[in-house]
Design an enzyme around this catalytic site. Structure first.
Site, PDB file in Angstrom:
ATOM      1  N   GLN A  41     -14.584   6.445   1.942  1.00 33.33           N
ATOM      2  CA  GLN A  41     -14.086   7.777   1.626  1.00 33.33           C
ATOM      3  C   GLN A  41     -14.980   8.326   0.528  1.00 33.33           C
ATOM      4  OE1 GLN A  41     -10.348   6.028   0.827  1.00 33.33           O
ATOM      5  NE2 GLN A  41     -10.589   6.057  -1.397  1.00 33.33           N
TER       6      GLN A  41
ATOM      7  N   ASP B 121     -10.656  -1.273   2.066  1.00 30.13           N
ATOM      8  CA  ASP B 121      -9.540  -0.388   1.758  1.00 30.13           C
ATOM      9  C   ASP B 121      -9.139   0.435   2.981  1.00 30.13           C
ATOM     10  OD1 ASP B 121      -7.897   0.754  -0.541  1.00 30.13           O
ATOM     11  OD2 ASP B 121      -8.811   2.581   0.241  1.00 30.13           O
TER      12      ASP B 121
ATOM     13  N   GLU C 178      -7.116  -4.556   3.921  1.00 32.36           N
ATOM     14  CA  GLU C 178      -6.026  -4.040   3.090  1.00 32.36           C
ATOM     15  C   GLU C 178      -5.296  -2.993   3.919  1.00 32.36           C
ATOM     16  OE1 GLU C 178      -3.947  -1.105   0.857  1.00 32.36           O
ATOM     17  OE2 GLU C 178      -5.914  -0.669   1.694  1.00 32.36           O
TER      18      GLU C 178
END
Length: 687
Positions: free
Chosen positions: A331, A402, A431
């Protein structure tokens, strides 16, 4: 209107008879219900180097002929298949085991065939036992051995078979000697080593094993924000200062030091303390808002230092027995170079602005999610793969990824396979606190480990149900969980209400139920204040601010953590997940389970008081018969936390656990009273 296909004239019986039969119709053996396999072989099962793979299948044929079978296996890419002979175990169920001893992928399948020699030998033996004339059968054996001689390579075995063949063909010879030669174990061994597999049935799929290093299965993780490792809460600590934390983390016996993102943090819409939208000039922002003028995913946050400083930190960690795990979050902050250089990698609103991340009601104005459906997906995928490769070149081989569930499955399947081809020792932790099937699919496509629902499983019933699924169903073949007792995002109500004993309970459960577990910094200090009542968010979370701590303080769980990690290192039973078994208690607050090593030699029994506020006592049932003992046997157990010994007799034994004194027993069970037990140094019962 579509044209109707022309009808075909039915074939006559004569025409059908003249058609050539498919050779596969001549293969009489059926191979079905092969286990283990994941989604009919769509995905590999998982093992680590040195593990065994036990394969079972239903294998049978028509009639009464003897069937033989092997598991064929090889490292992917090798030409030669190796055989692991299968044994019939029950009701046409067969089994064999082979070992995987190198990183990468292995392949396996099954071949089964009618064993003409073994069938003949079995029939001959039965007729001899019934006193029947076997002259004709012995001559049948001559033809069988003649056929076998064409398969046996030159050597003493050829002469051995020819000698027996002549004996069987000696019509005027002694019948007893001829029968003895036919039924000799030596002949049976030679024939078993050179079977006729020309009409063997091969299972219709080649199945795969993904073999990783041991750390993919077993390890203790400690999460640390390096920027909080200094003494001044007004500025980020550097990697050089964070290196001062390494002896402390190492002293607690951890294997992996996990760092949240270490990249430059964006300034646009930067979050302040407690996720505030109004940061002050010195606020550091969230490490997950990645990218600024100083660079993106392959750069280092200037407050931490340089890439050379990071390299020195990795080297220093290795000297302390710690491997660095790095957070990879695909991101970008609004200031990331990607936003300027590749605006088409992000999703835009109708007014032309880029959409920020949301998980309603949560909003992440400082983060832009990447649009994997961009027309430029080829370049995007290779760019993201290059991020992993960059950090691998800087000594990182473990990645905590993530939010992988917000990226396409095909991307993960592709990138993880690509990376493993060059770096088979790389490990990837998913995750993802999301829907169970999504978490399981991420594991299937290649993640080495997965986050879990352990945090939200607090009662005996919840723990038994969840861990039964993880260890007793086919999920265990592809999904390895890492039991984090807390994270920067999650402070469960159990920890908020239960105080220090609650942290001890969850620590013991995580460290003994899971081969892999982890804690985030501050757990050892029993930090348990939420941002507000009913929230699982920490007050003053490190995600948004620098937290300088005094780790050497009364009441710290550091010593207990060190003892637990030492116990884990010394006991193979705690380094595997599959040996988990649950045991009955007469008190629902007493939770009892055992773990046994794959070789059966190491057996650990754990009893935990799930009530962090009150003393609980009652009786625990030991599965003595399952342990190979009688129901009235006496067993010696050693508490590995306190050093105390107990002698228990019979199936039911009394336990009393007061949170003010201790929350659990971790007991080494002495099944062999003559075996030596290493007694650990005694520790303060309050630890």
């Amino acid at each position: 209107m579509a044209k109707r296909a022309a009808s075909k004239k039915p074939a006559t019986k004569k025409a059908a008879a003249r058609r050539e039969l498919d050779p596969d119709f001549l293969r009489r053996v059926v191979v079905e219900r092969v286990e283990p396999q994941v989604d009919c072989g769509r995905f590999p099962i998982k093992r680590v180097t040195g593990d065994s793979v036990t394969v079972t299948a239903d294998i049978h044929a028509d009639g009464h002929d003897v069937v033989a079978a092997v598991v064929v296996h090889r490292r992917a890419g090798e030409e030669i298949w190796r055989d692991a002979p299968m044994q019939a175990i029950d009701n046409d169920r067969w089994q064999a085991t082979f070992t995987v001893d190198a990183l990468g992928r292995y392949e396996y399948s099954i071949e089964g065939w009618v064993d003409r020699f073994a069938s003949w030998r079995h029939e001959l033996s039965k007729k001899v036992g019934a006193g029947q004339d076997v002259s004709s059968e012995l001559l049948e054996g001559v033809a069988i051995l003649a056929d076998a001689l064409a398969r046996i390579p030159r050597g003493p075995q050829v002469q051995q078979v020819r000698t027996i063949q002549r004996a069987l063909n000696d019509v005027g010879g002694d019948m007893g000697a001829r029968v003895a030669a036919a039924l000799s174990e030596d002949l049976a061994a030679v024939m078993a080593a050179h079977p006729d597999r020309r009409r063997a049935t091969r299972f219709d799929r080649v199945l795969e094993v993904l073999v990783e290093r041991e750390r993919a299965r077993y390890g203790a993780w400690y999460e640390m924000f390096p920027r909080s490792a200094g003494t001044d809460p007004s500025r980020s600590a550097t990697f050089n200062e964070a290196a001062g934390m390494l002896p402390y983390v190492s002293s607690m016996g951890f294997d992996v030091l996990y760092l949240p993102p270490i990249h430059p943090i964006g300034r646009s819409f930067r979050k302040g303390p407690n996720n505030s939208l109004t940061p002050q000039p010195g606020d550091p922002g969230s490490p997950w808002a990645i990218g600024s003028d100083e660079g993106g995913h392959t750069a280092v946050e200037p407050g931490l230092g340089t890439i050379d400083d990071f390299d020195r930190f990795v080297t220093a960690a290795a000297r302390h027995g710690l491997e660095i795990a790095l957070d990879i979050a695909f991101q970008a902050s609004p200031d990331h170079p990607y936003v300027r250089e590749h605006p088409d990698w992000f999703r835009h609103r109708p007014d032309g602005t880029i959409k920020y991340a949301e998980n309603p009601p949560k909003k992440y104005q400082d983060i832009y999610p990447i649009d994997f459906e961009t027309p430029d997906s080829q370049a995007l995928w290779h760019e993201l793969k290059g991020i992993f490769e960059f950090w691998i070149d800087h000594g990182v081989k473990i990645f905590r990824v993530d939010n992988p569930h917000t990226k396409p499955y095909p991307f993960w399947e592709w990138v993880l396979d690509e990376l493993r081809q060059q770096h088979p020792d790389a490990i990837f932790l998913a995750e993802a606190f999301t829907r169970p099937k999504v978490m399981r699919y991420l594991a299937k496509v290649g993640f080495s480990q997965s986050y879990s629902y352990f945090t939200w499983r607090n009662t005996k019933e919840e723990l038994v149900e969840y861990f039964t699924e993880l260890t007793r169903t086919d999920v265990r073949e592809y999904m390895r969980v890492n039991l984090f007792a807390n994270t920067p995002d999650i402070l469960h109500a159990y920890l908020q209400r239960g105080g220090r004993p609650a942290f001890q309970v969850r620590l013991v459960l995580a460290a003994t139920m899971g081969a892999s577990y982890g804690i985030s910094s501050g757990f050892e200090l029993a930090e348990n204040v939420p941002i507000r009542s009913g929230s699982e968010e920490y007050l003053d979370s490190e995600k948004y601010q620098i937290r300088v701590r005094t780790y050497q303080q009364a009441g710290s769980l550091a010593e207990m953590i060190g003892r637990l990690n030492g116990i884990r290192r010394n006991h193979p039973a705690l380094q595997h997940d599959w040996g988990l078994a649950f045991h009955a208690t007469d008190n629902p607050e007493l939770f009892s389970y055992s773990k046994r090593s794959p070789d059966g030699r190491d057996l650990i029994l754990v009893v935990v008081n799930l009530d962090p506020s009150n003393m609980q006592h009652g009786f625990v049932q030991l599965p003595l018969v399952g342990w190979g003992l009688t129901p009235h046997s006496a067993v010696e157990v050693l508490d590995l936390l306190s050093g105390e010994r107990y002698f228990w007799r019979g199936e039911w034994n009394y336990v009393r656990l007061d949170p003010e004194d201790r929350v659990a027993h971790i007991l080494q069970v002495q099944l062999d009273t003559g075996a030596h037990v290493a007694v650990p140094q005694a520790m303060d019962a309050h630890q």
